[in-house]
Scaffold this active site. Structure first.
Site, PDB file in Angstrom:
ATOM      1  CG  HIS A 271       2.306  -3.410   7.740  1.00  0.00           C
ATOM      2  ND1 HIS A 271       1.328  -3.890   8.596  1.00  0.00           N
ATOM      3  CD2 HIS A 271       1.647  -2.834   6.702  1.00  0.00           C
ATOM      4  CE1 HIS A 271       0.142  -3.615   8.093  1.00  0.00           C
ATOM      5  NE2 HIS A 271       0.294  -2.982   6.954  1.00  0.00           N
ATOM      6  CG  ASP A 325       2.837   1.828   0.831  1.00  0.00           C
ATOM      7  OD1 ASP A 325       1.883   1.907   0.044  1.00  0.00           O
ATOM      8  OD2 ASP A 325       2.707   1.909   2.063  1.00  0.00           O
TER       9      ASP A 325
END
Length: 392
Positions: A271, A325
């Site tokens: 990320h 996710d």
């Protein structure tokens, strides 16, 4: 004697940052991220506290209006949302014309934009208009997602049930069955986790659109279109495909080594903001385990856990860990949600964050107009058609 004008300071070239990485584009009091320590707060409240104690509608109120509601404010907000869940039959008829094979995100973007036709009065300086728009979007987005799911199966949409809370009602409209209370609570917590995350791509899109002073339905529709891209909202679908491709726990290590060697993207890892495990992934992993205790185990969870363990050794030193996710798809699958609805559910939750940024943008608005670095040809003379060189 006339004094000569003061010399102009030479302009300092602005460095180009692909994707605007690290470039502040606004000031915001909505959400704060500490990517080094793995901390995420909404209006100063740690996400872990909100996920454990709040509801999605209470969290939405906090994000949009800046403070936790009183018992009376929350009751009124919940009642208003409940009263506005239904959508016009004209919107349902429009959705029946959508191709059954179309992606639900495209259906949602078109449906959200259509709300602007039904509520075309634009009074952005009227607090009642702002409140009503917030209520309509929070209330109707889930109904439209569930409606398209049934319409594409050749069925009529199910009307909302006023006796069910926000998340339970959505699961009911989607599955045609009243959900288990534990499942409904876990789904509600998932919405809290996805409600806001600073100036990500879809939120930036929302703020740019809002800065033109268009209506909030266009703001949300533009954000939905941005979220639909696979680099933003669709990664949890790809995580499940990856886990199914790996297949078994024993195959994880060799699969990961080959993927790293081939420079293949490991879905659900990494990320831009976090250099540790995403705090949302930590909570989602626990939610997955709670679901499995109630409704039965999912073998893909064992593959996911093993992949996280092996990846910590291979990728951890680079600051690459599971993101939001990685476990969310496993949660949604256990809840019986179709895979291509994962991103529309993301949009249901993130509507709260988009609307919070819409209100904040209106509070100190200036239309976005970034500059560019030109890389094209220098000045050239126009040539008649017969004089132009042939292209080989």
């Amino acid at each position: 004697m006339t004094s000569s004008p003061a010399p102009q300071a030479a302009s300092v070239p602005v460095p180009f940052r692909p994707g605007l990485e690290g470039v502040p584009a606004t000031q915001s009091a909505i959400c704060d991220i500490d990517g080094i320590r793995g901390l995420l707060t909404y209006r100063g409240y740690p996400l872990e506290q909100l996920a454990a104690n709040s509801t999605f509608l209470e969290t939405a109120y906090l994000l949009i209006w800046g403070e936790l509601p009183t018992i009376f404010q929350l009751r009124d907000f919940e009642q208003e949302v409940q009263m506005h869940r239904r959508v016009s039959f004209r919107i349902r008829d429009m959705m029946k014309c959508f191709p059954a094979g179309g992606h639900p995100m495209d259906a949602l973007q078109a449906s959200a934009a259509s709300l602007g036709l039904f509520y075309s009065r634009r009074a952005l300086d009227d607090p009642q208009y702002v409140f009503d728009a917030v209520v309509r979007l929070i209330a109707k987005i889930p109904t439209m997602v569930a409606a398209f799911q049934l319409i594409r199966k050749g069925q009529d949409p199910i009307q909302p049930r006023d006796d069910l809370a926000y998340s339970a009602n959505f699961l009911y409209m989607l599955t045609e069955r009243e959900p288990d209370p534990i499942a409904a609570r876990i789904f509600d917590r998932c919405l809290i986790l996805h409600a806001e995350h600073s100036l990500n791509a879809s939120t930036f899109s929302a703020r740019v659109t809002a800065s033109t002073l268009t209506d909030p339905y266009a703001v949300v529709a533009s954000a939905v279109g941005t979220l639909a891209g696979p680099l933003h909202g669709g990664a949890n679908e790809d995580v499940l495909e990856m886990l199914e491709e790996i297949g078994t726990v024993d195959a994880v290590e060799s699969w990961l080594d080959q993927a790293i060697k081939a420079r293949k993207k490991i879905m659900g890892f990494g990320h831009r903001e976090y250099k540790v495990k995403d705090p949302r992934a930590v909570i989602l992993q626990k939610l997955a385990e709670d679901l499995f205790l109630r409704f039965g185990h999912d073998a893909m969870y064992d593959v996911a856990r093993r992949l996280e363990e092996v990846a910590a050794d291979r990728l951890g030193p680079k600051g690459i860990y599971p993101n939001v996710d990685f476990y969310s798809g496993l949660v949604y699958r256990k809840l019986g949600i179709p895979r291509d609805l994962f991103t529309p559910i993301f949009a249901i939750a993130r509507t709260a964050g988009w609307l919070a940024h819409w209100r904040e943008q209106l509070g100190a608005n200036r239309i976005y107009r970034p500059t560019q670095i030109y890389t094209g040809s220098g000045e050239r003379a126009w040539l008649p058609l017969e004089s132009r060189p042939a292209v080989v």
